[in-house]
Structure formats: C-alpha cells, structure tokens
Design a protein around this motif. Structure first.
Motif, PDB file in Angstrom:
ATOM      1  N   SER A  93     -28.122 -45.308  51.036  1.00  0.00           N
ATOM      2  CA  SER A  93     -27.562 -44.039  51.506  1.00  0.00           C
ATOM      3  C   SER A  93     -28.620 -42.935  51.428  1.00  0.00           C
ATOM      4  O   SER A  93     -29.644 -43.068  50.760  1.00  0.00           O
ATOM      5  CB  SER A  93     -26.336 -43.659  50.680  1.00  0.00           C
ATOM      6  N   TYR A  94     -28.333 -41.832  52.102  1.00  0.00           N
ATOM      7  CA  TYR A  94     -29.277 -40.711  52.162  1.00  0.00           C
ATOM      8  C   TYR A  94     -28.776 -39.538  51.323  1.00  0.00           C
ATOM      9  O   TYR A  94     -27.557 -39.349  51.134  1.00  0.00           O
ATOM     10  CB  TYR A  94     -29.473 -40.252  53.600  1.00  0.00           C
ATOM     11  N   ILE A  95     -29.747 -38.733  50.873  1.00  0.00           N
ATOM     12  CA  ILE A  95     -29.447 -37.509  50.111  1.00  0.00           C
ATOM     13  C   ILE A  95     -30.223 -36.370  50.761  1.00  0.00           C
ATOM     14  O   ILE A  95     -31.433 -36.493  51.032  1.00  0.00           O
ATOM     15  CB  ILE A  95     -29.856 -37.628  48.625  1.00  0.00           C
ATOM     16  N   ALA A 135     -31.888 -38.130  38.366  1.00  0.00           N
ATOM     17  CA  ALA A 135     -32.913 -38.892  39.083  1.00  0.00           C
ATOM     18  C   ALA A 135     -33.389 -40.101  38.288  1.00  0.00           C
ATOM     19  O   ALA A 135     -33.898 -41.064  38.878  1.00  0.00           O
ATOM     20  CB  ALA A 135     -34.104 -37.985  39.410  1.00  0.00           C
ATOM     21  N   ASP A 136     -33.239 -40.091  36.970  1.00  0.00           N
ATOM     22  CA  ASP A 136     -33.641 -41.248  36.177  1.00  0.00           C
ATOM     23  C   ASP A 136     -32.743 -42.455  36.431  1.00  0.00           C
ATOM     24  O   ASP A 136     -33.145 -43.599  36.185  1.00  0.00           O
ATOM     25  CB  ASP A 136     -33.612 -40.895  34.680  1.00  0.00           C
ATOM     26  N   GLN A 137     -31.527 -42.201  36.912  1.00  0.00           N
ATOM     27  CA  GLN A 137     -30.563 -43.277  37.136  1.00  0.00           C
ATOM     28  C   GLN A 137     -30.529 -43.745  38.592  1.00  0.00           C
ATOM     29  O   GLN A 137     -29.922 -44.783  38.894  1.00  0.00           O
ATOM     30  CB  GLN A 137     -29.151 -42.814  36.729  1.00  0.00           C
ATOM     31  N   ILE A 138     -31.186 -43.011  39.487  1.00  0.00           N
ATOM     32  CA  ILE A 138     -31.124 -43.326  40.915  1.00  0.00           C
ATOM     33  C   ILE A 138     -32.518 -43.776  41.385  1.00  0.00           C
ATOM     34  O   ILE A 138     -33.474 -42.993  41.327  1.00  0.00           O
ATOM     35  CB  ILE A 138     -30.667 -42.107  41.734  1.00  0.00           C
ATOM     36  N   PRO A 139     -32.651 -45.006  41.854  1.00  0.00           N
ATOM     37  CA  PRO A 139     -33.954 -45.439  42.373  1.00  0.00           C
ATOM     38  C   PRO A 139     -34.310 -44.712  43.667  1.00  0.00           C
ATOM     39  O   PRO A 139     -33.448 -44.464  44.512  1.00  0.00           O
ATOM     40  CB  PRO A 139     -33.746 -46.946  42.627  1.00  0.00           C
ATOM     41  N   GLY A 140     -35.589 -44.352  43.764  1.00  0.00           N
ATOM     42  CA  GLY A 140     -36.061 -43.614  44.931  1.00  0.00           C
ATOM     43  C   GLY A 140     -36.229 -42.134  44.671  1.00  0.00           C
ATOM     44  O   GLY A 140     -36.797 -41.424  45.517  1.00  0.00           O
ATOM     45  N   TYR A 144     -33.420 -33.386  37.606  1.00  0.00           N
ATOM     46  CA  TYR A 144     -32.086 -33.372  38.201  1.00  0.00           C
ATOM     47  C   TYR A 144     -32.265 -33.003  39.674  1.00  0.00           C
ATOM     48  O   TYR A 144     -32.776 -31.915  39.999  1.00  0.00           O
ATOM     49  CB  TYR A 144     -31.174 -32.348  37.519  1.00  0.00           C
ATOM     50  N   ALA A 145     -31.873 -33.899  40.569  1.00  0.00           N
ATOM     51  CA  ALA A 145     -31.963 -33.613  42.006  1.00  0.00           C
ATOM     52  C   ALA A 145     -30.688 -32.911  42.437  1.00  0.00           C
ATOM     53  O   ALA A 145     -29.571 -33.395  42.211  1.00  0.00           O
ATOM     54  CB  ALA A 145     -32.172 -34.907  42.787  1.00  0.00           C
ATOM     55  N   ILE A 146     -30.847 -31.748  43.067  1.00  0.00           N
ATOM     56  CA  ILE A 146     -29.708 -30.988  43.575  1.00  0.00           C
ATOM     57  C   ILE A 146     -29.638 -31.243  45.079  1.00  0.00           C
ATOM     58  O   ILE A 146     -30.591 -30.938  45.824  1.00  0.00           O
ATOM     59  CB  ILE A 146     -29.868 -29.481  43.300  1.00  0.00           C
ATOM     60  N   GLY A 147     -28.559 -31.862  45.528  1.00  0.00           N
ATOM     61  CA  GLY A 147     -28.463 -32.176  46.948  1.00  0.00           C
ATOM     62  C   GLY A 147     -27.106 -32.723  47.334  1.00  0.00           C
ATOM     63  O   GLY A 147     -26.188 -32.868  46.514  1.00  0.00           O
ATOM     64  N   VAL A 148     -27.005 -33.025  48.620  1.00  0.00           N
ATOM     65  CA  VAL A 148     -25.762 -33.570  49.186  1.00  0.00           C
ATOM     66  C   VAL A 148     -25.948 -35.072  49.329  1.00  0.00           C
ATOM     67  O   VAL A 148     -26.815 -35.524  50.099  1.00  0.00           O
ATOM     68  CB  VAL A 148     -25.448 -32.921  50.550  1.00  0.00           C
ATOM     69  N   PRO A 149     -25.168 -35.899  48.584  1.00  0.00           N
ATOM     70  CA  PRO A 149     -25.356 -37.353  48.646  1.00  0.00           C
ATOM     71  C   PRO A 149     -24.437 -38.017  49.680  1.00  0.00           C
ATOM     72  O   PRO A 149     -23.677 -37.350  50.393  1.00  0.00           O
ATOM     73  CB  PRO A 149     -24.976 -37.783  47.226  1.00  0.00           C
ATOM     74  N   ASN A 150     -24.526 -39.364  49.709  1.00  0.00           N
ATOM     75  CA  ASN A 150     -23.645 -40.222  50.503  1.00  0.00           C
ATOM     76  C   ASN A 150     -23.743 -39.933  52.005  1.00  0.00           C
ATOM     77  O   ASN A 150     -22.740 -40.002  52.734  1.00  0.00           O
ATOM     78  CB  ASN A 150     -22.182 -40.093  50.039  1.00  0.00           C
ATOM     79  N   GLY A 165     -32.720 -46.083  46.589  1.00  0.00           N
ATOM     80  CA  GLY A 165     -33.312 -47.402  46.520  1.00  0.00           C
ATOM     81  C   GLY A 165     -34.547 -47.553  47.374  1.00  0.00           C
ATOM     82  O   GLY A 165     -35.147 -48.628  47.438  1.00  0.00           O
ATOM     83  N   GLY A 166     -35.009 -46.506  48.054  1.00  0.00           N
ATOM     84  CA  GLY A 166     -36.189 -46.581  48.906  1.00  0.00           C
ATOM     85  C   GLY A 166     -37.375 -45.886  48.308  1.00  0.00           C
ATOM     86  O   GLY A 166     -37.304 -45.288  47.269  1.00  0.00           O
TER      87      GLY A 166
END
Length: 200
Positions: free
Chosen positions: A117-119, A154-159, A165-171, A199-200
């Motif tokens: 998915s994209y963020i 961000a430590d829990q999300i690959p890529g 802490y990434a501030i953004g719109v996920p999914n 994951g990328g």
C-alpha cells in the motif's frame, strides 16, 4: 858576568808574564762562575702538560641517552586519557534514546499497514524529539480536505526511515491517490508531500 845577569833577568820576566796570565784566567773563570746562576738551568725540568690523559669527555654521551628514554614514556599517557573521556559520551546518548522512544503501544500510533500500500507522507518527526502522543496530536492538526493524517511508527513499517514517526495518509492504492491526498491537504506534490510504499 853581564851575560849571566841578563839571562837571569829575562827568565824571571817570562815567569812573571806566565804567572800573570794564569792569575788573569783564574779571575775570569771565577767571575764567570759567579755571574752565571746555576739555579736557572734547572727550570725546564718540569715536563710540560703531562696532565692531558683526561679525555673523559665521552662521559656526557651516556647521559644524553638516559634523558631521551624518559621523554618517550610521557607520550603514551596523554593518548590514553582522551580515550577514557570519549567513552562516557556514547553511553549517555544510548541511555537517552530508549527513554525518548517508548516500546509500548501508544494510542493513535499506527504500527501495521498492508504490504504494497501507499502512504502520502507530509512530515517525519524524530523520536528523540517527539513522543508518540505529540506525533498523534501533530497529525490530527493537519487534517484537511477530507483527509486525516495519522502518526505511523516507522520502526514497525518496512520501507520507512527508522527512528521517526511518519505523519501521513496511509492505505492508498497507488501514486495517483497519493497526489490526490497531497492536493486535498493543500500541499504540493514534492518535498512537503511525497509517496512511500509499505514494504518497498
């Protein structure tokens, strides 16, 4: 008789002359001996500078080698001292990092997203400067145009870049949806709002 008398007088004259000469020679010899001092001839007897076998100048040479050896010993001591002072600095920085980044879950912080998915990321907050609660509040304040950003660990999300802490719109499904989210938040697509793939 006259010849005999003359011969006798002539012999006496020669005897007197010879005696006078002998007396004169004796006077001259005695005078010469008294004039010339005998003590002056004995003065050259002291042998000149016999005390030269003092080539003990080689003795200061070993003293130079002794002074050079202690000069080498103080050099290793200052090099060890800065290494001791430098060691406590990393321990302080290491002790600060776990305190600023809590390992437990924080309400509102996203720790899992579907792979691929994209963020639409609008900001990255350094974990040593911001807590999870502060990141959640920062994300909620940026809601606009029907899009609500969230705080993502961000430590829990690959890529994503670790330690933030990434501030953004996920999914989001693709890059086109990322551009729409950036436009809805009022941010141009680029440095202030950019895509990241899980994951990328």
């Amino acid at each position: 008789m006259a010849n005999a008398t003359n011969n006798q007088q002539g012999g006496n004259t020669w005897v007197g002359v010879i005696a006078g000469v002998l007396v004169g020679v004796l006077v001259v010899v005695v005078g010469f001996l008294t004039i010339v001092p005998r003590g002056t001839l004995a003065t050259p007897s002291p042998s000149p500078s016999v005390t030269e076998p003092a080539p003990t100048t080689s003795s200061p040479a070993p003293s130079m080698t002794e002074t050079s050896t202690p000069s080498e010993t103080p050099t290793p001591t200052p090099t060890e001292t800065p290494s001791d002072t430098a060691s406590p600095s990393p321990t302080d920085s290491a002790s600060a990092s776990p305190s600023a980044s809590p390992t437990g879950p924080v309400a509102g912080v996203v720790t899992s997203l579907p792979s691929g998915s994209y963020i639409a990321v609008i900001k990255s907050l350094y974990k040593q400067s911001y807590t999870g609660e502060q990141a959640v509040a920062y994300a909620a304040e940026r809601a606009k145009g029907g899009y609500t950003p969230v705080a993502i660990d961000a430590d829990q999300i690959p890529g994503l870049k670790k330690g933030f802490y990434a501030i953004g719109v996920p999914n989001l499904k693709n890059y086109a949806e990322v551009k729409q989210a950036c436009a809805g938040l009022g941010l141009p697509n680029g440095d202030s709002c950019f895509p990241r793939t899980v994951g990328g």
